[in-house]
Design a protein around this motif. Sequence first.
Motif, PDB file in Angstrom:
ATOM      1  N   GLY A   1      24.114   7.599 -18.021  1.00 27.89           N
ATOM      2  CA  GLY A   1      22.847   7.373 -17.341  1.00 27.89           C
ATOM      3  C   GLY A   1      21.837   6.664 -18.217  1.00 27.89           C
ATOM      4  N   GLU A   2      21.873   6.959 -19.500  1.00 24.64           N
ATOM      5  CA  GLU A   2      20.958   6.293 -20.427  1.00 24.64           C
ATOM      6  C   GLU A   2      21.244   4.797 -20.502  1.00 24.64           C
ATOM      7  N   ARG A   3      22.524   4.443 -20.534  1.00 19.73           N
ATOM      8  CA  ARG A   3      22.878   3.020 -20.593  1.00 19.73           C
ATOM      9  C   ARG A   3      22.565   2.316 -19.274  1.00 19.73           C
ATOM     10  N   VAL A   4      22.752   3.040 -18.152  1.00 25.30           N
ATOM     11  CA  VAL A   4      22.380   2.463 -16.858  1.00 25.30           C
ATOM     12  C   VAL A   4      20.872   2.219 -16.827  1.00 25.30           C
ATOM     13  N   MET A   5      20.098   3.181 -17.332  1.00 25.20           N
ATOM     14  CA  MET A   5      18.640   3.026 -17.350  1.00 25.20           C
ATOM     15  C   MET A   5      18.223   1.815 -18.178  1.00 25.20           C
ATOM     16  N   LYS A   6      18.894   1.587 -19.297  1.00 27.63           N
ATOM     17  CA  LYS A   6      18.590   0.399 -20.097  1.00 27.63           C
ATOM     18  C   LYS A   6      18.790  -0.865 -19.271  1.00 27.63           C
ATOM     19  N   ARG A   7      19.861  -0.896 -18.490  1.00 23.34           N
ATOM     20  CA  ARG A   7      20.142  -2.069 -17.641  1.00 23.34           C
ATOM     21  C   ARG A   7      19.101  -2.198 -16.529  1.00 23.34           C
ATOM     22  N   LEU A   8      18.679  -1.068 -15.957  1.00 25.43           N
ATOM     23  CA  LEU A   8      17.644  -1.118 -14.921  1.00 25.43           C
ATOM     24  C   LEU A   8      16.337  -1.642 -15.496  1.00 25.43           C
ATOM     25  N   ASN A   9      16.044  -1.251 -16.731  1.00 24.72           N
ATOM     26  CA  ASN A   9      14.825  -1.722 -17.391  1.00 24.72           C
ATOM     27  C   ASN A   9      14.844  -3.232 -17.605  1.00 24.72           C
ATOM     28  N   GLU A  10      16.028  -3.808 -17.706  1.00 27.95           N
ATOM     29  CA  GLU A  10      16.167  -5.247 -17.908  1.00 27.95           C
ATOM     30  C   GLU A  10      16.060  -6.036 -16.601  1.00 27.95           C
ATOM     31  N   SER A  11      16.104  -5.327 -15.473  1.00 26.08           N
ATOM     32  CA  SER A  11      16.048  -6.010 -14.177  1.00 26.08           C
ATOM     33  C   SER A  11      14.600  -6.274 -13.785  1.00 26.08           C
ATOM     34  N   ASP A  12      14.428  -7.110 -12.781  1.00 24.18           N
ATOM     35  CA  ASP A  12      13.091  -7.417 -12.281  1.00 24.18           C
ATOM     36  C   ASP A  12      12.568  -6.313 -11.362  1.00 24.18           C
ATOM     37  N   ALA A  13      13.448  -5.472 -10.867  1.00 22.62           N
ATOM     38  CA  ALA A  13      13.057  -4.386  -9.971  1.00 22.62           C
ATOM     39  C   ALA A  13      12.415  -3.256 -10.769  1.00 22.62           C
ATOM     40  N   SER A  14      11.642  -2.444 -10.093  1.00 25.00           N
ATOM     41  CA  SER A  14      10.997  -1.335 -10.795  1.00 25.00           C
ATOM     42  C   SER A  14      11.061  -0.055  -9.962  1.00 25.00           C
ATOM     43  N   PRO A  15      12.274   0.482  -9.791  1.00 30.77           N
ATOM     44  CA  PRO A  15      12.391   1.731  -9.038  1.00 30.77           C
ATOM     45  C   PRO A  15      11.847   2.896  -9.858  1.00 30.77           C
ATOM     46  N   LYS A  16      11.525   3.972  -9.183  1.00 28.31           N
ATOM     47  CA  LYS A  16      11.210   5.221  -9.866  1.00 28.31           C
ATOM     48  C   LYS A  16      12.543   5.893 -10.158  1.00 28.31           C
ATOM     49  N   VAL A  17      12.698   6.437 -11.371  1.00 27.82           N
ATOM     50  CA  VAL A  17      13.993   6.978 -11.781  1.00 27.82           C
ATOM     51  C   VAL A  17      13.840   8.397 -12.302  1.00 27.82           C
ATOM     52  N   ALA A  18      14.652   9.285 -11.732  1.00 26.82           N
ATOM     53  CA  ALA A  18      14.719  10.665 -12.213  1.00 26.82           C
ATOM     54  C   ALA A  18      16.041  10.852 -12.934  1.00 26.82           C
ATOM     55  N   LEU A  19      15.966  11.404 -14.129  1.00 26.65           N
ATOM     56  CA  LEU A  19      17.165  11.719 -14.902  1.00 26.65           C
ATOM     57  C   LEU A  19      17.661  13.084 -14.471  1.00 26.65           C
ATOM     58  N   LEU A  20      18.919  13.142 -14.048  1.00 30.25           N
ATOM     59  CA  LEU A  20      19.554  14.413 -13.696  1.00 30.25           C
ATOM     60  C   LEU A  20      20.278  14.924 -14.928  1.00 30.25           C
ATOM     61  N   THR A  21      20.018  16.165 -15.305  1.00 27.38           N
ATOM     62  CA  THR A  21      20.653  16.694 -16.496  1.00 27.38           C
ATOM     63  C   THR A  21      20.940  18.181 -16.340  1.00 27.38           C
TER      64      THR A  21
END
Length: 134
Positions: free
Chosen positions: A69-89
């Motif tokens: 999930g951390e690596r996916v979040m890094k990729r989302l941060n690189e995108s132009d989109a800006s979703p709200k993201v909750a980390l499930l743990t």
Amino acid sequence: MTVTSADVPSERPTVLIADDEAALTDSMAVWLSDDYRVRTAYTGHEALSEFDPSVDVVLLDRHMPGLSGERVMKRLNESDASPKVALLTATSTDDFGPEVEDLGFDTHLTKPISRDELLDAVSALSSQSEPAQR
């Protein structure tokens, strides 16, 4: 796999649930499907495939095989989109190091999560997000 109800109008927020625990992912999708358009992914790679600018909220498991999930979040941060993201743990947030904190998750949810907790969290996140492109 996309779990979108034909009865849910397209102006409803879109939620992407990414968790390798299929039973949990599918349960969360059912809980949310009355009020949201829902997409599901069971791996980090699937999460990236299901993600596009129409996604308003992402529920992202921290520990998934292959692509965390951390690596996916890094990729989302690189995108132009800006979703709200909750980390499930399933672990305490005390276990988070600065590398997790610095990724910019909007909130975290500790598993197991109840239906009411999930609905409250997604409602709060979707009300904070700018409407995504439909």
